[in-house]
Write an enzyme that holds these catalytic residues in place. Structure first.
Site, mmCIF file in Angstrom:
data_model
loop_
_atom_site.group_PDB
_atom_site.id
_atom_site.type_symbol
_atom_site.label_atom_id
_atom_site.label_comp_id
_atom_site.label_asym_id
_atom_site.label_seq_id
_atom_site.Cartn_x
_atom_site.Cartn_y
_atom_site.Cartn_z
ATOM 1 N N HIS A 33 0.836 -1.210 0.000
ATOM 2 C CA HIS A 33 0.000 0.000 0.000
ATOM 3 C C HIS A 33 0.867 1.256 0.000
ATOM 4 O O HIS A 33 0.496 2.264 0.591
ATOM 5 C CB HIS A 33 -0.983 -0.006 1.181
ATOM 6 C CG HIS A 33 -2.062 -1.029 1.015
ATOM 7 N ND1 HIS A 33 -3.173 -0.813 0.236
ATOM 8 C CD2 HIS A 33 -2.167 -2.301 1.472
ATOM 9 C CE1 HIS A 33 -3.936 -1.907 0.252
ATOM 10 N NE2 HIS A 33 -3.339 -2.826 0.990
ATOM 11 N N ASP A 35 2.543 1.963 -3.168
ATOM 12 C CA ASP A 35 2.762 2.362 -4.575
ATOM 13 C C ASP A 35 1.895 3.544 -4.982
ATOM 14 O O ASP A 35 2.326 4.389 -5.759
ATOM 15 C CB ASP A 35 2.628 1.177 -5.550
ATOM 16 C CG ASP A 35 1.270 0.511 -5.566
ATOM 17 O OD1 ASP A 35 0.424 0.811 -4.682
ATOM 18 O OD2 ASP A 35 1.029 -0.309 -6.470
ATOM 19 N N LEU A 129 -2.284 -12.570 -5.933
ATOM 20 C CA LEU A 129 -1.021 -12.776 -6.666
ATOM 21 C C LEU A 129 -1.048 -12.060 -8.015
ATOM 22 O O LEU A 129 -0.315 -12.421 -8.934
ATOM 23 C CB LEU A 129 -0.747 -14.274 -6.867
ATOM 24 C CG LEU A 129 -0.570 -15.104 -5.600
ATOM 25 C CD1 LEU A 129 -0.171 -16.516 -5.941
ATOM 26 C CD2 LEU A 129 0.467 -14.477 -4.683
ATOM 27 N N SER A 132 -5.059 -10.439 -12.034
ATOM 28 C CA SER A 132 -5.679 -9.423 -12.896
ATOM 29 C C SER A 132 -4.620 -8.675 -13.708
ATOM 30 O O SER A 132 -4.795 -8.472 -14.918
ATOM 31 C CB SER A 132 -6.543 -8.463 -12.089
ATOM 32 O OG SER A 132 -5.863 -8.027 -10.959
ATOM 33 N N GLU A 164 -7.317 -0.465 -15.427
ATOM 34 C CA GLU A 164 -7.924 -1.014 -14.208
ATOM 35 C C GLU A 164 -8.626 0.091 -13.417
ATOM 36 O O GLU A 164 -9.702 -0.105 -12.863
ATOM 37 C CB GLU A 164 -6.841 -1.699 -13.357
ATOM 38 C CG GLU A 164 -7.420 -2.318 -12.126
ATOM 39 C CD GLU A 164 -6.742 -3.601 -11.673
ATOM 40 O OE1 GLU A 164 -5.932 -4.180 -12.425
ATOM 41 O OE2 GLU A 164 -7.032 -4.026 -10.549
ATOM 42 N N ASP A 176 1.810 -3.793 -9.579
ATOM 43 C CA ASP A 176 1.516 -5.116 -10.133
ATOM 44 C C ASP A 176 1.797 -5.166 -11.632
ATOM 45 O O ASP A 176 2.440 -6.093 -12.132
ATOM 46 C CB ASP A 176 0.050 -5.491 -9.875
ATOM 47 C CG ASP A 176 -0.265 -5.521 -8.395
ATOM 48 O OD1 ASP A 176 0.678 -5.513 -7.596
ATOM 49 O OD2 ASP A 176 -1.455 -5.542 -8.048
HETATM 50 C C1 GLA Z 1 -2.982 -4.253 -5.084
HETATM 51 C C2 GLA Z 1 -2.765 -3.109 -6.060
HETATM 52 C C3 GLA Z 1 -1.329 -2.587 -6.001
HETATM 53 C C4 GLA Z 1 -0.902 -2.301 -4.566
HETATM 54 C C5 GLA Z 1 -1.230 -3.467 -3.646
HETATM 55 C C6 GLA Z 1 -0.975 -3.150 -2.202
HETATM 56 O O1 GLA Z 1 -2.249 -5.373 -5.466
HETATM 57 O O2 GLA Z 1 -3.053 -3.513 -7.386
HETATM 58 O O3 GLA Z 1 -1.204 -1.451 -6.817
HETATM 59 O O4 GLA Z 1 -1.453 -1.103 -4.108
HETATM 60 O O5 GLA Z 1 -2.592 -3.863 -3.768
HETATM 61 O O6 GLA Z 1 0.384 -2.942 -2.003
#
Ligand code: GLA
Length: 395
Positions: A33, A35, A129, A132, A164, A176
């Site tokens: 949390h 990014d 994981l 998506s 997204e 991600d």
């Molecule tokens: C999800 C989001 C990421 C990131 C994580 C938490 O995976 O897609 O962008 O914020 O949660 O670190």
């Protein structure tokens, strides 16, 4: 041909495929949390992957078969805003991702070919994981390759993130999509989400990553995720009034936080403290990783989990149990929830020689406590997404 192998399955489903794309899942080692707060993160792409076989078609249609689910969908590329299939039925959830990517390509002025595609994977879906992001990046690569568009991987990742956010409504960060499109075998990726600079760091050779899937479905995760993001934004708005140089929580160190914390509503203060300390944890842990100090790295993973549990409040009973139990099993160096939380998976750093017995021990305790069969995966860090062009001999 291996019937269970997703690569073989998609090729058998579409023998005249022109492209074969493979995209991995990711686990985040630390930096959760942060990014969307312009922080630094440390994800790893793993050898659990999604495969897409595809070929262009004349019509403006996405015709996709999801082999794992036994479902298929036809989407009119001229009616992506409708979020329905060609018969007007609501799109199945998984197909929102390819639709979202087609939509963002359109809206940015890139051409999008109709295509026929088959998808299969050995990546657990909706378990934290990044399945998506794997679907998004795979289809973005399909559209890009078919239309012959030149595009840097970072731009492709950013397009998928925008897809997204705008089409699906999850206002995620870039971690991600970045990881899936940039992964490096045997390495973690130290990624600065503000400067977009990144660097691979070798993983400790004597340790493995064990992913444990709690099986807990991530209910209401989208609204809770978006709410966390708003709370961070609220912190920035308040802190900015004190110091205009603060544009994101990345710009706040612990001393600054302490100076102004009384100005923040209680919940917002907790969220902000997590982010400020988590960014510092990533910086510290990357140094340990580079020094091959897996013990110290693992300790920071435990710290990170406690913060996600108590300050960011995105854990749950099952994930806390998995982390606490892992801590007591021989060979475990570190454990924490990975991804957004609210269910899904934990990631464990385990001494290689203990890996098998670690999985057995964790699964037993989980079964005793929740009467649920825990799925564990011993993962290797694997390469990022790639495209194979399939040349068939003429005639
Ligand atoms: C999800 C989001 C990421 C990131 C994580 C938490 O995976 O897609 O962008 O914020 O949660 O670190």
């Amino acid at each position: 041909m291996d019937k269970e192998n997703p690569r073989d399955l998609v090729l058998a489903c579409l023998p005249d495929a022109k492209l074969l794309i493979s995209a991995p899942g990711r686990v985040n080692l630390i930096g959760e949390h942060v990014d969307y707060n312009m922080g630094v993160v440390l994800p790893v792409t793993v050898d659990r992957r999604l495969w897409v076989a595809a070929r262009p078609v004349e019509e403006s249609i996405l015709h996709i078969q999801a082999l794992d689910l036994g479902e298929e969908v036809r989407i009119d590329l001229n009616d992506l805003d409708g979020r329905v299939d060609v018969q007007g039925k609501p799109l199945p959830l998984w197909s929102f991702y390819p639709a979202a990517v087609a939509w963002i390509f359109h809206s940015k002025g890139f051409p999008v070919h109709g295509l026929r595609a088959c998808v299969a994977s050995n990546l657990p879906m909706r378990a934290g994981l990044s399945s998506s992001a794997a679907i998004e990046v795979a289809f973005a690569l399909a559209f890009q390759t078919m239309a012959g568009i030149t595009m840097e991987r970072m731009q492709l990742a950013q397009l998928c993130q925008a897809a997204e956010s705008s089409y699906i409504g999850v206002h995620c960060g870039l971690m991600d999509q970045f990881a899936v499109s940039h992964g490096v075998a045997r390495h973690a990726l130290y990624f600065d989400t503000r400067s977009l600079a990144w660097q691979p760091i070798p993983l400790p050779p004597d340790a493995v990553l064990v992913v444990a899937d709690s099986g807990k479905k991530r209910e209401l995760a989208t609204s809770a995720y978006n709410r966390r993001r708003q709370e961070c934004q609220q912190a920035v708005e308040i802190l900015k009034e004190q110091d205009p140089a603060i544009q994101s929580l990345r710009d706040v160190d612990l001393d600054t936080y302490k100076k102004y914390q009384n100005l923040l509503p209680e919940v917002v203060a907790k969220r902000a403290l997590h982010v400020v300390q988590e960014i510092e944890r990533v910086q510290r842990s990357a140094i340990f990783l580079a020094k091959d100090d897996a013990q110290s790295f693992g300790r920071i993973m435990f710290e990170g989990h406690r913060s996600l549990r108590d300050l960011y409040e995105v854990s749950c009973e099952e994930l806390d149990f998995l982390v606490d139990t892992a801590a007591g099993i021989p060979g475990c160096l570190g454990a924490r929830l990975t991804g957004a939380g609210f269910g899904g998976c934990t990631v464990n750093l385990v001494q290689r020689s203990f890996a098998e017995q670690f999985c057995v021990g964790l699964a037993k305790d989980y079964r005793d406590r929740f009467s649920v069969e825990l799925k564990t995966y011993i993962c290797q860090a694997d390469r990022g997404a790639y495209v194979e062009t399939i040349e068939k001999a003429a005639g």
